[in-house]
Design a protein around this motif. Structure first.
Motif, PDB file in Angstrom:
ATOM      1  N   GLN A  36       0.725  -1.198   0.062  1.00 41.22           N
ATOM      2  CA  GLN A  36      -0.101  -0.021  -0.103  1.00 41.22           C
ATOM      3  C   GLN A  36       0.841   1.256   0.045  1.00 41.22           C
ATOM      4  O   GLN A  36       1.653   1.378   0.678  1.00 41.22           O
ATOM      5  N   ARG A  37       0.336   2.255  -0.663  1.00 40.05           N
ATOM      6  CA  ARG A  37       1.158   3.522  -0.838  1.00 40.05           C
ATOM      7  C   ARG A  37       1.331   4.103   0.608  1.00 40.05           C
ATOM      8  O   ARG A  37       2.218   4.729   0.960  1.00 40.05           O
ATOM      9  N   PHE A  38       0.043   4.271   1.401  1.00 40.13           N
ATOM     10  CA  PHE A  38      -0.119   4.827   2.586  1.00 40.13           C
ATOM     11  C   PHE A  38      -0.347   3.707   3.604  1.00 40.13           C
ATOM     12  O   PHE A  38      -1.133   2.542   3.522  1.00 40.13           O
ATOM     13  N   GLU A  39       0.012   4.094   5.056  1.00 38.14           N
ATOM     14  CA  GLU A  39       0.047   3.056   6.069  1.00 38.14           C
ATOM     15  C   GLU A  39      -1.633   2.952   6.719  1.00 38.14           C
ATOM     16  O   GLU A  39      -1.840   2.181   7.039  1.00 38.14           O
ATOM     17  N   THR A  40      -2.306   4.022   6.507  1.00 36.12           N
ATOM     18  CA  THR A  40      -3.654   3.912   6.728  1.00 36.12           C
ATOM     19  C   THR A  40      -4.572   2.802   6.258  1.00 36.12           C
ATOM     20  O   THR A  40      -5.369   2.073   6.793  1.00 36.12           O
ATOM     21  N   ALA A  41      -4.116   2.826   4.717  1.00 36.16           N
ATOM     22  CA  ALA A  41      -4.713   1.657   3.978  1.00 36.16           C
ATOM     23  C   ALA A  41      -4.237   0.105   4.584  1.00 36.16           C
ATOM     24  O   ALA A  41      -4.962  -0.718   4.791  1.00 36.16           O
ATOM     25  N   SER A  42      -3.066   0.134   4.912  1.00 37.15           N
ATOM     26  CA  SER A  42      -2.476  -1.135   5.650  1.00 37.15           C
ATOM     27  C   SER A  42      -3.188  -1.521   6.796  1.00 37.15           C
ATOM     28  O   SER A  42      -3.541  -2.527   7.049  1.00 37.15           O
ATOM     29  N   MET A  43      -3.382  -0.453   7.635  1.00 34.96           N
ATOM     30  CA  MET A  43      -4.196  -0.499   8.974  1.00 34.96           C
ATOM     31  C   MET A  43      -5.542  -1.266   8.631  1.00 34.96           C
ATOM     32  O   MET A  43      -5.905  -2.274   9.168  1.00 34.96           O
ATOM     33  N   CYS A  44      -6.215  -0.415   7.721  1.00 37.78           N
ATOM     34  CA  CYS A  44      -7.491  -0.933   7.365  1.00 37.78           C
ATOM     35  C   CYS A  44      -7.629  -2.557   7.040  1.00 37.78           C
ATOM     36  O   CYS A  44      -8.427  -3.242   7.135  1.00 37.78           O
ATOM     37  N   LEU A  45      -6.607  -2.816   6.084  1.00 38.02           N
ATOM     38  CA  LEU A  45      -6.355  -3.942   5.541  1.00 38.02           C
ATOM     39  C   LEU A  45      -6.164  -5.241   6.628  1.00 38.02           C
ATOM     40  O   LEU A  45      -6.873  -6.424   6.698  1.00 38.02           O
ATOM     41  N   THR A  46      -5.226  -5.077   7.572  1.00 40.45           N
ATOM     42  CA  THR A  46      -4.996  -5.856   8.665  1.00 40.45           C
ATOM     43  C   THR A  46      -5.976  -6.225   9.699  1.00 40.45           C
ATOM     44  O   THR A  46      -6.263  -7.111  10.106  1.00 40.45           O
ATOM     45  N   LEU A  47      -6.669  -4.898   9.817  1.00 36.09           N
ATOM     46  CA  LEU A  47      -8.012  -5.168  10.698  1.00 36.09           C
ATOM     47  C   LEU A  47      -9.037  -5.942   9.768  1.00 36.09           C
ATOM     48  O   LEU A  47      -9.890  -6.691  10.603  1.00 36.09           O
ATOM     49  N   THR A  48      -9.456  -5.720   8.667  1.00 31.55           N
ATOM     50  CA  THR A  48     -10.325  -6.363   7.751  1.00 31.55           C
ATOM     51  C   THR A  48     -10.243  -8.018   7.880  1.00 31.55           C
ATOM     52  O   THR A  48     -11.021  -8.800   7.827  1.00 31.55           O
ATOM     53  N   SER A  49      -8.813  -8.341   7.881  1.00 36.64           N
ATOM     54  CA  SER A  49      -8.442  -9.742   8.291  1.00 36.64           C
ATOM     55  C   SER A  49      -9.187 -10.391   9.326  1.00 36.64           C
ATOM     56  O   SER A  49      -9.728 -11.692   9.034  1.00 36.64           O
ATOM     57  N   LEU A  50      -9.332  -9.449  10.403  1.00 36.36           N
ATOM     58  CA  LEU A  50     -10.186 -10.213  11.607  1.00 36.36           C
ATOM     59  C   LEU A  50     -11.795 -10.381  11.273  1.00 36.36           C
ATOM     60  O   LEU A  50     -12.199 -10.880  12.034  1.00 36.36           O
ATOM     61  N   TYR A  51     -12.207  -9.619  10.239  1.00 37.21           N
ATOM     62  CA  TYR A  51     -13.367  -9.706   9.878  1.00 37.21           C
ATOM     63  C   TYR A  51     -13.595 -10.984   9.363  1.00 37.21           C
ATOM     64  O   TYR A  51     -14.689 -12.104   9.414  1.00 37.21           O
ATOM     65  N   PHE A  52     -12.640 -11.644   8.343  1.00 35.06           N
ATOM     66  CA  PHE A  52     -12.696 -12.947   7.755  1.00 35.06           C
ATOM     67  C   PHE A  52     -12.704 -13.961   8.976  1.00 35.06           C
ATOM     68  O   PHE A  52     -13.284 -15.120   8.978  1.00 35.06           O
ATOM     69  N   THR A  53     -11.941 -13.708  10.057  1.00 35.14           N
ATOM     70  CA  THR A  53     -11.837 -14.587  11.033  1.00 35.14           C
ATOM     71  C   THR A  53     -13.060 -14.758  12.004  1.00 35.14           C
ATOM     72  O   THR A  53     -13.450 -16.056  12.197  1.00 35.14           O
ATOM     73  N   ALA A  54     -13.595 -13.766  12.298  1.00 33.66           N
ATOM     74  CA  ALA A  54     -14.726 -13.458  13.282  1.00 33.66           C
ATOM     75  C   ALA A  54     -16.176 -13.997  12.444  1.00 33.66           C
ATOM     76  O   ALA A  54     -17.183 -14.630  12.804  1.00 33.66           O
ATOM     77  N   ILE A  55     -16.162 -13.274  11.266  1.00 28.85           N
ATOM     78  CA  ILE A  55     -17.585 -13.395  10.570  1.00 28.85           C
ATOM     79  C   ILE A  55     -17.535 -14.313   9.298  1.00 28.85           C
ATOM     80  O   ILE A  55     -18.452 -15.076   9.225  1.00 28.85           O
ATOM     81  N   ALA A  56     -16.568 -13.993   8.356  1.00 25.89           N
ATOM     82  CA  ALA A  56     -16.769 -14.583   7.041  1.00 25.89           C
ATOM     83  C   ALA A  56     -16.379 -16.074   7.011  1.00 25.89           C
ATOM     84  O   ALA A  56     -17.483 -16.744   6.594  1.00 25.89           O
TER      85      ALA A  56
END
Length: 366
Positions: A303-323
């Protein structure tokens, strides 16, 4: 761990002094109520009200305009002050919007993430620890009784469904213009869209190229949703659907012919590493030496910006808990390793598409 420059800077050295670090620790501790405060300030239109006021508004004025009690107004505004989404003039006691509050209103990605986390994930986060231990989406039971969220998408209540698809489509759709140029620079005549969802990419393809024929492969219930979605649209006659559960060990992709292009957009992040290798091997069977496999993913390390990386690593936990309990947003080195393990060769990688996608172009090994 290989990291792009902005991540290298932020993730390898301490960035905060002790006071800021302590504040962030408390910010985390009160994370749920911080989230709900900001969400209500948005939902009720209080942030819009403050943005549109020339000199700001007092607690009493906000209460009157919003038709809420002064108690509710005071609680929301004081909490909003502490979390940084409003400011106050100490002389007039009038509140105005901050830069962060402005982004909450105007940044489309932020609004979509808020809706996604509130409507789809919020109750399920309570079961994250169980999901991590068991490798199953233990939070999914807050939405319905399915093995994974994908079987239940067509049955979700409209608001939850809208938030899920809004999240999914926003990130992919913003990359489609660039992706079309990359895919059609190879001049495909046939394209297999694996995990084609509601048919948005397929429709873009038949609009972009008047000769292309697309086959969408997805779960049977998703194929039904797709056909309903594209019915009557221009070019829909060049789109076929095939209902297949690729997690079934006996399933295969269509074996009666090969495809010039195989497309997987935000698809492989829905599976575990073992499942990804199996899916890629199945894809290789419908490719010929001139075919190309296009894997479009939001790889968190590219990712060009760290904010995007943060959103993505946290989205990983959506896959864990929900998906599904066992997939994530992958690091590019993991994805490269899995592609090679499946017997494919990486030809090139295109970065910085749309909101942060990369396309990995693969071919059969010589």
């Amino acid at each position: 761990m290989n990291l792009f420059p902005d991540l290298q800077k932020r993730y390898t050295k301490e960035q905060m002094n002790a006071r800021d670090a302590q504040r962030l620790a408390e910010f985390i501790a009160f994370g749920p109520v911080i989230f709900q405060t900001a969400r209500i300030m948005l939902k009720w239109g209080i942030l819009d009200l403050l943005r549109d006021s020339s000199e700001g508004l007092t607690i009493e004025e906000v209460a009157k305009v919003m038709n809420i009690s002064e108690y509710a107004s005071k609680c929301l505004l004081e909490a909003s002050l502490s979390i940084g989404i409003v400011l106050v003039n100490p002389e007039t006691n009038k509140f105005t919007i901050s830069k962060t509050g402005w982004f909450l209103i105007n940044d489309t990605a932020t609004r979509i993430n808020i809706d996604f986390n509130h409507d789809v994930n919020y109750r399920g986060w309570f079961n994250l620890d169980e999901a991590l231990k068991n490798g199953k989406p233990e939070g999914l039971k807050t939405l319905g009784d399915w093995p994974t969220v994908y079987e239940g998408l067509s049955s979700l209540p409209k608001q939850i469904q809208d938030s899920w698809f809004g999240f999914d489509h926003f990130y992919s759709d913003n990359s489609f213009d660039q992706a079309l140029e990359i895919v059609f620079s190879h001049h495909p005549k046939t394209l297999l869209d694996v995990g084609g969802n509601t048919g948005r990419w397929a429709m873009r393809c038949v609009d972009f190229d008047k000769e292309i024929k697309v086959t969408i492969l997805d779960l049977p219930q998703q194929i039904g949703l797709m056909k309903k979605n594209i019915a009557g649209e221009k070019g829909a006659e060049r789109i076929d659907g095939l209902g297949v559960n690729l997690l079934d060990s006996k399933s295969e992709m269509p074996s009666d012919k090969t495809y010039d292009a195989v497309w997987m957009s935000q698809f492989l992040d829905c599976f575990s590493e073992e499942q990804i290798v199996d899916i890629l091997r199945k894809a290789a069977k419908v490719m010929n030496p001139n075919s190309r496999l296009f894997v479009m993913e939001t790889l968190w390390d590219r990712q060009r910006f760290e904010t995007a990386s943060m959103c993505l690593t946290l989205t990983s936990l959506y896959f864990t808990a929900i998906a599904n309990g066992n997939s994530k947003m992958y690091h590019s080195e993991d994805m490269k390793r899995l592609i090679k393990k499946a017997g494919l060769e990486i030809e090139t990688i295109h970065d910085y598409l749309g909101q942060g996608h990369s396309i990995i172009v693969c071919k059969l090994k010589n």
